[in-house]
Design an enzyme around this catalytic site. Sequence first.
Site: not given
Ligand code: AMP
Length: 306
Positions: A26, A136
């Site tokens: 994030h 991501g």
């Molecule tokens: P989430 O809180 O898991 O829904 O993720 C929020 C954003 O962070 C989304 O765009 C995800 O794709 C991105 N994201 C989550 N994990 C990762 C990671 N390991 N590397 C890059 N982006 C990430």
Amino acid sequence: MEETRSLYGGTPVGLVPTLGFLHEGHVALLEAAREECGTVVMSVFVNPLQFNDAADLERYPRNLERDVELAREAGVDMVFAPATDQMYPLPVETVVSVPLLSERMEGPHRPGHFSGMATVVTKLLAGLRPDRAYFGKKDAQQLAIIRRLGIDLSLPTVIVPRPTIREVDGLALSSRNVFLSPAQREAALALSRGLMATADAAEGGERDVRALERLVWSMMDGAPGVDPEYAEMATLRDVAELEHLDRDSFLAVAARVGPVRLIDNVHFEVGRDGIVADRGIPLERPSVLYSQDPQSAEGDNDAARS
Ligand code: AMP
């Protein structure tokens, strides 16, 4: 930086949508937004609509206070953390779905997940009207769906994809990693190791998609404590099947390890000099994820606010 002016006047507004419980994946999105935008907004919303499993929603790790702290360190200007009834003041009647791109991979395993995600992302883009929104590549199918809904619904926000951030040993960062025991964490490395092996094979000349899928599947299937769900290659734009690695695409995997369902992928870009794999970026030190006990996280945004 592609743009210096916002569609709405002034410098561009960048949005980073999250479910909270921040980690370096994030933070990397926040930093990219900080580089390119005059104002950076992060949303934190554990969206009930996209959880197909009530138990997963219930135990999803939350800690808004810590998220705000990390966001502040990353230079975020505003955290938007609505309560559920602010986001959904009425029972939801209008939903966004992108059925063709949701047919494979995560779609069949998580019924309703993508339409819940697409609905909330559409609401965030329509409501906050950012110039740029950062996502991501870790969630490759999600990203394809968001790009498509943006085009189909003529949303003006530029969708910016960013690489997957990995832990030091290669495990893709996920808020859910905190629920893995040390032994399960070790077992979980089968996913990233399998994917890295396919990246090496593809860069070494393997173009047979089934062979690449079999390679990562066998590495996951052979690992004790890993219960693989799928290992599938898809085109980047349409999440469609392909036989030969001759287009921009990604190979995605999902597996259950102990109490957690993990997903990961590598991306393949077809260039003039052959295939280049995007393996993601490993951290140089242990993740901030483990500096916080998720058990101490209480309730959801609604509870954290009260
Ligand atoms: P989430 O809180 O898991 O829904 O993720 C929020 C954003 O962070 C989304 O765009 C995800 O794709 C991105 N994201 C989550 N994990 C990762 C990671 N390991 N590397 C890059 N982006 C990430």
